[in-house]
Design a protein around this motif. Structure first.
Motif, PDB file in Angstrom:
ATOM      1  N   UNK A 244       0.989  -1.294  -0.049  1.00 40.05           N
ATOM      2  CA  UNK A 244      -0.115  -0.056   0.148  1.00 40.05           C
ATOM      3  C   UNK A 244       0.956   1.344  -0.022  1.00 40.05           C
ATOM      4  N   UNK A 245       2.311   1.185  -0.088  1.00 37.23           N
ATOM      5  CA  UNK A 245       3.074   2.287   0.240  1.00 37.23           C
ATOM      6  C   UNK A 245       3.293   3.218  -1.465  1.00 37.23           C
ATOM      7  N   UNK A 246       2.770   2.531  -2.222  1.00 37.37           N
ATOM      8  CA  UNK A 246       3.034   3.155  -3.594  1.00 37.37           C
ATOM      9  C   UNK A 246       1.928   4.454  -3.864  1.00 37.37           C
ATOM     10  N   UNK A 247       1.020   4.774  -2.939  1.00 38.18           N
ATOM     11  CA  UNK A 247       0.463   5.973  -3.464  1.00 38.18           C
ATOM     12  C   UNK A 247      -0.700   6.039  -1.783  1.00 38.18           C
ATOM     13  N   UNK A 248      -0.997   7.367  -1.527  1.00 38.32           N
ATOM     14  CA  UNK A 248      -1.741   7.740  -0.256  1.00 38.32           C
ATOM     15  C   UNK A 248      -3.011   6.626  -0.217  1.00 38.32           C
ATOM     16  N   UNK A 249      -3.371   6.257   1.079  1.00 38.89           N
ATOM     17  CA  UNK A 249      -4.571   5.574   1.272  1.00 38.89           C
ATOM     18  C   UNK A 249      -5.136   6.278   2.691  1.00 38.89           C
ATOM     19  N   UNK A 250      -6.483   5.900   2.802  1.00 40.73           N
ATOM     20  CA  UNK A 250      -7.536   6.325   3.601  1.00 40.73           C
ATOM     21  C   UNK A 250      -7.280   5.234   4.709  1.00 40.73           C
ATOM     22  N   UNK A 251      -6.989   6.053   6.019  1.00 36.21           N
ATOM     23  CA  UNK A 251      -6.905   5.282   7.285  1.00 36.21           C
ATOM     24  C   UNK A 251      -7.985   5.666   8.079  1.00 36.21           C
ATOM     25  N   UNK A 252      -8.839   4.960   8.382  1.00 35.71           N
ATOM     26  CA  UNK A 252     -10.284   5.111   9.227  1.00 35.71           C
ATOM     27  C   UNK A 252     -10.288   4.549  10.436  1.00 35.71           C
ATOM     28  N   UNK A 253     -10.621   5.257  11.644  1.00 31.09           N
ATOM     29  CA  UNK A 253     -10.499   4.803  12.825  1.00 31.09           C
ATOM     30  C   UNK A 253     -11.571   5.117  13.822  1.00 31.09           C
ATOM     31  N   UNK A 254     -12.362   4.179  14.511  1.00 28.80           N
ATOM     32  CA  UNK A 254     -13.534   4.619  15.278  1.00 28.80           C
ATOM     33  C   UNK A 254     -12.936   4.071  16.710  1.00 28.80           C
ATOM     34  N   UNK A 255     -11.778   4.133  17.059  1.00 29.04           N
ATOM     35  CA  UNK A 255     -11.325   3.466  18.364  1.00 29.04           C
ATOM     36  C   UNK A 255     -10.891   4.659  19.434  1.00 29.04           C
ATOM     37  N   UNK A 256     -10.479   4.035  20.488  1.00 23.38           N
ATOM     38  CA  UNK A 256     -10.345   4.772  21.508  1.00 23.38           C
ATOM     39  C   UNK A 256      -9.134   5.689  21.330  1.00 23.38           C
ATOM     40  N   UNK A 257      -8.215   5.210  20.561  1.00 25.29           N
ATOM     41  CA  UNK A 257      -6.768   5.811  20.535  1.00 25.29           C
ATOM     42  C   UNK A 257      -6.425   5.805  18.934  1.00 25.29           C
ATOM     43  N   UNK A 258      -7.145   6.469  18.155  1.00 27.43           N
ATOM     44  CA  UNK A 258      -6.998   6.272  16.545  1.00 27.43           C
ATOM     45  C   UNK A 258      -5.400   6.750  16.198  1.00 27.43           C
ATOM     46  N   UNK A 259      -4.971   7.622  17.079  1.00 27.81           N
ATOM     47  CA  UNK A 259      -3.476   8.094  16.777  1.00 27.81           C
ATOM     48  C   UNK A 259      -2.371   7.086  16.883  1.00 27.81           C
ATOM     49  N   UNK A 260      -2.954   5.981  17.815  1.00 28.37           N
ATOM     50  CA  UNK A 260      -2.035   4.860  17.518  1.00 28.37           C
ATOM     51  C   UNK A 260      -1.999   4.073  16.240  1.00 28.37           C
ATOM     52  N   UNK A 261      -2.929   3.854  16.017  1.00 26.87           N
ATOM     53  CA  UNK A 261      -3.316   2.936  14.533  1.00 26.87           C
ATOM     54  C   UNK A 261      -2.796   3.859  13.394  1.00 26.87           C
ATOM     55  N   UNK A 262      -2.754   5.148  13.435  1.00 23.07           N
ATOM     56  CA  UNK A 262      -2.311   5.876  12.241  1.00 23.07           C
ATOM     57  C   UNK A 262      -1.051   6.063  12.545  1.00 23.07           C
TER      58      UNK A 262
END
Length: 341
Positions: A244-262
């Protein structure tokens, strides 16, 4: 207003200072409530099996459910027959308690209980009353009540249920925020409430400042989440994250700490377009439909609520493998073996 308030949970802003007196009252009431249970004014019920509570003192996600899953699977390997009870936050069931099974869904019983059931294949019961959940788990599941140990996903403040082992999970990145109780801060109880914990587990790296706030009497262990190969929500195709690193992708999170996932996705070399939603958010097709048609990456907890959507073919689920100090499992087994339950 709520968003501004929560932004100040990490570093207090004017609104948080204005609400501080309410937080002080909240903290006093929390201590008083616990004191009433400890003094026997309010009664705690004892289940006929050991109870392990995996909870914490902060609102939002700190990694409790992943630890429950890891603990359940470990105990199964050791020959135990664990079952899980949970609040079922966001579930719209018409009755409680309710057993989670193949016919239920996240919208009915909550995202985390459904995920725990599917990943662990153990009895899971949800409902607002954890004592009723526990008795239903042990006695009322039509012959499935053969559990020899009960694990409560959350419930550190649910004193009506007597517990054998209290595990408090702390987010190493977020810590205790500004250190205040609700509503001016993110805490359900003052930090001193960690003294009740038999075990404190820090999710991620810990700082010296964080460790200074944790009572010295608490045994501390660490855990971390490592992102794994992604799979497509519609057809289960698998791809390495590097693909997935060849172009931008959407990262969506509805969890307690989304910043960790991002941040984990960024550390894996991905160029992400982040979009954070509130914890337990009920996703709609609109939330996940983007004009650029780029791939959407999300956690398993979020994806379990998006099955069957027309956009599922563009959603890639990123599981995470939990790594835990092995001594944590030994400590839990030792506490269970004491038999003081």
């Amino acid at each position: 207003m709520l968003n501004k308030l929560q932004q100040g949970w990490l570093r207090a802003r004017l609104l948080n200072y204005l609400l501080a007196p309410i937080s002080w009252c909240y903290a006093v009431l929390a201590r008083l409530r616990y004191g009433c249970y400890r003094a026997g004014i309010f009664k705690s019920r004892v289940l006929p099996r050991p109870v392990i509570v995996v909870g914490g003192i902060s609102v939002g996600g700190s990694g409790k459910s992943p630890l429950v899953i890891a603990l359940v699977n470990h105990l199964k390997e050791k020959g135990f027959k664990p079952g899980v009870i949970a609040r079922g936050y966001g579930g719209k069931s018409a009755f409680w308690p309710r057993a989670v099974n193949q016919a239920t869904c996240a919208q009915l019983v909550g995202d985390e209980p459904q995920l725990i059931f599917e990943q662990c294949d153990v009895p899971v019961v949800v409902g607002p009353d954890r004592v009723r959940n526990g008795y239903y788990l042990l006695d009322g599941m039509n012959g499935n009540g053969n559990c020899d140990i009960v694990i409560s996903d959350d419930g550190y403040q649910h004193f009506a249920l007597k517990r054998t082992v209290d595990i408090a999970v702390v987010d190493g990145q977020y810590g205790f925020g500004n250190g205040w109780c609700l509503p001016a801060g993110p805490l359900r109880e003052p930090i001193a409430a960690l003294k009740r914990a038999d075990i404190v587990v820090i999710n991620g790296q810990s700082t010296e400042e964080l460790l200074r706030h944790i009572p010295a009497c608490c045994p501390i262990y660490h855990m971390s989440m490592e992102l794994q190969e992604a799979y497509n929500l519609a057809d289960n195709r698998r791809r390495k994250l590097s693909e997935f690193s060849n172009r931008p992708v959407h990262a969506v999170a509805g969890i307690g700490n989304p910043l960790r996932f991002f941040s984990q996705l960024e550390q894996a070399g991905l160029d992400i377009i982040p979009q954070a939603f509130p914890d337990h958010h009920r996703f709609t097709e609109h939330d996940l439909s983007f004009a650029d048609n780029r791939e959407v990456l999300m956690t398993e907890k979020d994806a379990i609520k998006c099955r069957g959507m027309s956009v599922a073919k563009n959603i890639w689920v990123v599981p995470a493998k939990l790594r835990v100090d092995e001594e944590l499992y030994l400590r839990v087994e030792a506490l269970i073996g004491k038999g003081h339950w």
